[in-house]
Scaffold this motif. Structure first.
Motif, PDB file in Angstrom:
ATOM      1  N   PRO A  85       0.804  -1.233   0.000  1.00 36.25           N
ATOM      2  CA  PRO A  85       0.000   0.000   0.000  1.00 36.25           C
ATOM      3  C   PRO A  85       0.833   1.277   0.000  1.00 36.25           C
ATOM      4  CG  PRO A  85      -0.814  -1.573   1.626  1.00 36.25           C
ATOM      5  CD  PRO A  85       0.481  -2.114   1.133  1.00 36.25           C
ATOM      6  N   TYR A  86       1.914   1.270   0.750  1.00 31.36           N
ATOM      7  CA  TYR A  86       2.758   2.466   0.813  1.00 31.36           C
ATOM      8  C   TYR A  86       3.351   2.783  -0.557  1.00 31.36           C
ATOM      9  CZ  TYR A  86       7.018   5.187   1.469  1.00 31.36           C
ATOM     10  OH  TYR A  86       8.013   6.122   1.337  1.00 31.36           O
ATOM     11  N   TRP A  87       3.913   1.767  -1.209  1.00 31.83           N
ATOM     12  CA  TRP A  87       4.570   2.012  -2.489  1.00 31.83           C
ATOM     13  C   TRP A  87       3.562   2.316  -3.597  1.00 31.83           C
ATOM     14  CZ3 TRP A  87       9.294   3.438  -3.310  1.00 31.83           C
ATOM     15  CH2 TRP A  87      10.275   3.134  -2.367  1.00 31.83           C
TER      16      TRP A  87
ATOM     17  N   GLN B  12       9.149   8.276   5.008  1.00 26.65           N
ATOM     18  CA  GLN B  12      10.185   8.316   3.981  1.00 26.65           C
ATOM     19  C   GLN B  12      11.440   7.563   4.431  1.00 26.65           C
ATOM     20  OE1 GLN B  12       9.467   9.779   0.892  1.00 26.65           O
ATOM     21  NE2 GLN B  12       7.445   9.922   1.825  1.00 26.65           N
ATOM     22  N   GLY B  13      11.236   6.480   5.179  1.00 26.22           N
ATOM     23  CA  GLY B  13      12.340   5.627   5.597  1.00 26.22           C
ATOM     24  C   GLY B  13      13.062   6.077   6.846  1.00 26.22           C
ATOM     25  N   VAL B  14      12.677   7.233   7.422  1.00 31.08           N
ATOM     26  CA  VAL B  14      13.388   7.818   8.563  1.00 31.08           C
ATOM     27  C   VAL B  14      12.460   7.894   9.763  1.00 31.08           C
ATOM     28  CG1 VAL B  14      14.563   9.889   9.420  1.00 31.08           C
ATOM     29  CG2 VAL B  14      14.902   9.142   7.049  1.00 31.08           C
TER      30      VAL B  14
ATOM     31  N   PRO C 134      13.951   2.268   0.634  1.00 28.55           N
ATOM     32  CA  PRO C 134      13.464   2.722   1.946  1.00 28.55           C
ATOM     33  C   PRO C 134      12.274   1.885   2.401  1.00 28.55           C
ATOM     34  CG  PRO C 134      13.822   4.589   0.479  1.00 28.55           C
ATOM     35  CD  PRO C 134      13.964   3.365  -0.368  1.00 28.55           C
ATOM     36  N   VAL C 135      12.231   1.552   3.685  1.00 29.32           N
ATOM     37  CA  VAL C 135      11.109   0.778   4.203  1.00 29.32           C
ATOM     38  C   VAL C 135       9.836   1.599   4.105  1.00 29.32           C
ATOM     39  CG1 VAL C 135      12.512  -0.629   5.770  1.00 29.32           C
ATOM     40  CG2 VAL C 135      11.594   1.564   6.553  1.00 29.32           C
ATOM     41  N   PRO C 136       8.684   0.953   4.016  1.00 29.17           N
ATOM     42  CA  PRO C 136       7.418   1.699   3.907  1.00 29.17           C
ATOM     43  C   PRO C 136       7.179   2.599   5.114  1.00 29.17           C
ATOM     44  CG  PRO C 136       7.096  -0.613   3.333  1.00 29.17           C
ATOM     45  CD  PRO C 136       8.477  -0.503   3.903  1.00 29.17           C
TER      46      PRO C 136
ATOM     47  N   ALA D 152      -3.101   8.784   0.118  1.00 32.00           N
ATOM     48  CA  ALA D 152      -1.854   9.426  -0.332  1.00 32.00           C
ATOM     49  C   ALA D 152      -2.086  10.493  -1.379  1.00 32.00           C
ATOM     50  CB  ALA D 152      -0.885   8.366  -0.872  1.00 32.00           C
ATOM     51  N   VAL D 153      -3.202  10.419  -2.121  1.00 33.27           N
ATOM     52  CA  VAL D 153      -3.453  11.391  -3.192  1.00 33.27           C
ATOM     53  C   VAL D 153      -4.638  12.291  -2.880  1.00 33.27           C
ATOM     54  CG1 VAL D 153      -2.415   9.954  -4.978  1.00 33.27           C
ATOM     55  CG2 VAL D 153      -4.855   9.740  -4.491  1.00 33.27           C
TER      56      VAL D 153
END
Length: 923
Positions: free
Chosen positions: A218-220, A749-751, A719-721, A281-282
């Motif tokens: 879902p994230y990607w 964003q992976g952080v 980067p991880v979701p 996300a959109v």
């Protein structure tokens, strides 16, 4: 303001007590642009009602006697949808130019209809309001059947091919190309992209969407979707409204909703985490207006998480006002909806809708279907080819719906209020496209059409980055395929061919021919290039040929060609006609033909259709995800090992044990970077600004220390979701130490970020872990003394088994003195023998010529003895000899032997001198 909020609350409450969808805050006075409000106030009920509908029509005739002319000029419909199946496009090479002309003519009809006219009955002037048409198109990429226009536009990749790159910037690049080309054509409403999540691929299910999704995470899917949407908006310069599909998500459905109302049995929480996440996300979670969709296309699906217990009579969410309202009340959608987000119904003429409304023997009433969809909360109704049971014509059915809505508008104030709310949304969306409703602002110049179809480099980049090696592992590829095809080898290609016609009267276009890969190889590596392959040793057959041959038909030469082949290469383009089963049958029934051959499969569709046994029979299995020409070129380059596959599957492949959930989890072999999370330092500006060193942050008891990780990577190096859990720990070291604080956060964003309060003196260490990655850098600071201290970063070493470096014994060069077994080479021995005999004869001849026979024999023997001593020094491998022979080879051996002979002759000369001298003295 309080009165306005109270009014909105009462209206929302009234919705729950009746079937009418809620009046949205977008309708509040002041939130509507003045130009929109002015146009709206000037519209008649028929004009307002007409804006609610997207209609279709057959052919390309838009003259005054055509049905589409009447729907635009008299019924004022809001837009049209262009379809290849309706013959709205003509054959190449005029496909694009005629499509452009058609779109311009449609917009002119609307403009001409707004010219003031005199009503012959009343004698009064009649003026209609000019509102540009929505001209809608679905152009998903990957050619037929996902694209409506087959020639003239850039052949763009499928969504799954984009997803396999794991690079949102490429998704934006593709969106830029598509947005630019559609807006140049005059299209201003894009039905796409698909934001469905294929989290559990099921090839046997009727709902399999193949490559028409970005992936299974879902994230990607959300990341790719928002980048694609941003590209569409940017490429069109804001002249393209984007309607994401298939809301609320059909990736988990068990059949295609076009054919039957399907059911998604997931809880509300599961729907939020999977199906709805890309739509969040959109919409409400979009980072910018550019990445925000203009509308959502509502699919005909039932959702247990929103509708409870599902029965055969349960309405799909597109017709269920309570369920759709519940979804839109989620915070991520409510803010977007308040700002004017459109809800667009999926095609109301599908077989699934017809069967649902006629179960139990009822007649199909198109006006009832349209009314239900509208009252459920859809603003724009896509009528498609809808026909009521008692009628036989889409046009008559459509005009009946429009008349029904206009009459109901006049008779029912609540219904009129709902119409006005939707029309204001639609007009506002169109105003965002044009800002000024004039024909000159809407039409697009024909001279820009020459730029269309020129961006294939973007597709090639996606193809190169998406190419995925499914089997074997990349580290094993060199073992099973040590070299590409050679000039004397024979290659047989078996291709899943694809053909389609742009219209019913258009000629059939070969989109993927049986010799497509063969021709690409000849162009890249044959006579036109560097002659790496012999064209006459390449032969191609179609899957149709393969099917007939396996069924017993006499397909000339196919068996003989397969027997003589060194390579057998299969191209799979689709799965809907049983192509994967055909491959399985071929690999099983004629396995004797494939022994000792390299069998390569290029999947131009989704990668999960073959089982583990079939894959084990392949030498190599590549996934390319799209059948556009640049992907065929990439297949050729992969075969000849010019390219390395860089992509990773964006969906799970159960037969390979490739589980996307595990793949996108943190890689346990990484050391998670850890940093102080400091605010950015202001940089001095100006001509005389002096750069200042970055100040070193100091901490003491009572301070708060903010930390962050670097980008945490998954197993594929991406980067991880977002939402991946990270655990930060602050530890007091030394005697009596332990964990002082532990904070769990999630990534963005992976952080991940966290803050700790320094409230206890001592030597402190801060670490981070994200299962299964449990090793991070360490931030250490000693606050024992009470004064400010700096932070030290410690990078731990991974505990791993260090394998000894293998010692490789290199074989001696070919001209070395000894063989690999340690014996003198025959060639060296013969040269030495010749040198020894020659040197001995010369010494003997010199001796007898100057002194006599006795001295000649003495000189010859000494010369032979010196040469033999030198030769045996090398042959026995005494110290320094190996370096000499390795460096100088046979000629070095010969040189040293001759030098030994010279020394031996010198010894013989001294011997003769001493003996002859003694003889002279005694005489």
């Amino acid at each position: 303001m309080k009165i306005r909020r109270l009014l909105a609350f009462l209206l929302l409450s009234a919705f729950w007590l009746g079937p009418i969808a809620p009046w949205s805050p977008v309708d509040a006075q002041g939130s509507i642009p003045p130009a929109v409000r002015e146009a709206f106030n000037s519209m008649s009920p028929e004009e307002r009602v007409g804006q609610l509908f997207l209609v279709t029509f057959k052919g390309t005739d838009v003259s005054t006697g055509s049905q589409i002319y009447n729907l635009i000029a008299k019924y004022h419909v809001g837009g049209v949808v262009l379809l290849a199946s309706n013959d709205n496009f003509v054959a190449a090479p005029n496909t694009v130019t005629e499509a452009h002309r058609l779109i311009q003519d449609l917009q002119r009809i609307e403009w001409d209809a707004s010219t003031p006219t005199v009503d012959p009955r009343s004698g009064q002037e009649v003026r209609n309001v000019y509102v540009p048409l929505f001209v809608a198109l679905s152009q998903e990429g990957n050619g037929y059947p996902s694209d409506q226009i087959l020639e003239g536009l850039t052949p763009l990749p499928s969504e799954m091919a984009i997803g396999a790159t794991w690079d949102p910037s490429l998704a934006k690049e593709v969106g830029l190309v598509l947005g630019r080309e559609l807006s140049t054509l005059g299209v201003n409403l894009y039905l796409g992209p698909s934001l469905d999540v294929n989290d559990t691929p099921n090839p046997s299910a009727g709902g399999d969407m193949g490559t028409r999704v970005f992936g299974g995470d879902p994230y990607w899917v959300g990341e790719m979707g928002r980048a694609y949407v941003a590209g569409l908006h940017s490429g069109s310069n804001g002249r393209l409204a984007v309607i994401a599909r298939h809301f609320p998500g059909r990736g988990g459905s068990d059949r295609l909703p076009d054919e039957e109302i399907s059911t998604v049995r997931k809880s509300l929480e599961q729907l939020k985490q999977i199906e709805l996440a890309p739509f969040f996300a959109v919409t409400g979670n979009a980072p910018s207006a550019e990445a925000t969709v203009d509308g959502l296309l509502v699919s005909h699906i039932r959702y247990q998480g929103f509708q409870g217990n599902i029965r055969a009579t349960t309405r799909p969410v597109s017709f269920d006002p309570q369920a759709l309202s519940l979804i839109l009340k989620l915070p991520q959608f409510s803010t977007w909806r308040e700002k004017g987000g459109l809800m667009v119904s999926e095609d109301l003429s599908t077989r699934a809708v017809y069967d649902f409304y006629t179960q139990g023997g009822q007649i199909f009433s198109a006006r009832t279907v349209a009314r239900d969809a509208f009252l459920a909360g859809n603003d724009l109704l896509y009528l498609g080819k809808i026909v009521s049971s008692q009628l036989t014509d889409t046009y008559i059915t459509t005009t009946g719906i429009l008349d029904f809505f206009a009459q109901k508008y006049r008779e029912d104030p609540a219904f009129a209020q709902r119409v006005d709310s939707a029309v204001l949304r639609i007009l506002t969306a169109k105003y965002r496209l044009y800002r000024d409703f004039t024909l000159a602002n809407v039409l697009t110049p024909a001279d820009r059409l020459s730029s269309l179809g020129q961006a294939s480099d973007v597709t090639f980049t996606v193809a190169r980055r998406a190419a995925t090696l499914i089997s074997p592992d990349l580290v094993d590829l060199a073992n099973v395929l040590p070299a590409p095809p050679e000039v004397r080898q024979r290659l047989v290609f078996l291709t899943d061919t694809v053909s389609a016609a742009q219209c019913s009267d258009c000629p059939l276009q070969p989109l993927l021919t049986k010799d497509a890969l063969q021709n690409a190889i000849i162009r890249l590596y044959g006579t036109e290039s560097n002659n790496q392959i012999s064209p006459f040793r390449l032969i191609s057959y179609s899957f149709a040929d393969l099917q007939q041959w396996l069924d017993g038909a006499n397909i000339e030469n196919i068996e003989g060609d397969l027997q003589r082949a060194d390579w057998v290469i299969l191209l799979l383009a689709d799965s809907r006609q049983g192509q994967p089963a055909l491959i399985s049958r071929f690999l099983t029934e004629r396995r004797e033909l494939l022994r000792e051959k390299r069998v390569i499969l290029f999947s131009l569709t989704a990668p999960y259709y073959l089982d583990a046994t079939d894959i084990s029979k392949l030498t190599a299995f590549y996934a390319l995800y799209s059948k556009q020409p640049p992907f065929i070129d990439v297949a050729a380059r992969l075969l000849f090992q010019e390219l390395t596959p860089l992509g990773n599957s964006p969906v799970s492949i159960s037969s390979m044990g490739y589980d996307l959930i595990k793949v996108t989890a943190p890689d346990p072999d990484q050391i998670i970077p850890l940093f102080l999370d400091l605010p950015p330092v202001a940089t001095p500006t100006g001509a005389f600004a002096t750069p200042q060193p970055t100040p070193i942050p100091l901490f003491k008891i009572g301070d708060t220390i903010a930390v962050r990780t670097g980008v945490i990577q998954d197993h594929n190096g991406h980067p991880v979701p977002d939402g991946t859990v990270v655990r930060f720990s602050m530890v007091l070291t030394g005697q009596g130490g332990g964990i002082l604080q532990q904070i769990e956060t999630v990534t963005a964003q992976g952080v991940a970020r966290a803050s700790f309060g320094l409230d206890k003196p001592g030597l402190l260490e801060i670490q981070a872990a994200s299962e299964p990655a449990n090793v991070s850098e360490v931030l250490r600071l000693d606050v024992s003394g009470g004064g400010p201290v700096a932070v030290t970063v410690i990078v731990p070493a991974h505990t791993e088994t260090v394998l000894p470096t293998p010692q490789v014994t290199l074989p001696p060069p070919e001209d070395s003195f000894v063989t690999p077994e340690g014996y003198p080479r025959l060639s060296a021995w013969l040269l030495v023998m010749v040198a020894l005999l020659g040197g001995a004869w010369l010494a003997y001849w010199a001796g007898i010529s100057f002194l006599g026979l006795r001295d000649g024999v003495r000189w010859g023997l000494c010369t032979v003895l010196g040469g033999l001593l030198a030769y045996n020094y090398l042959a026995l491998g005494l110290p320094g000899s190996q370096a000499w022979t390795t460096h100088n080879g046979v000629w070095g051996v010969l040189t040293l032997t001759i030098l030994g002979e010279a020394l031996g002759w010198g010894a013989g000369w001294l011997w003769s001198w001493r003996i002859n001298g003694s003889t002279s003295q005694s005489g």
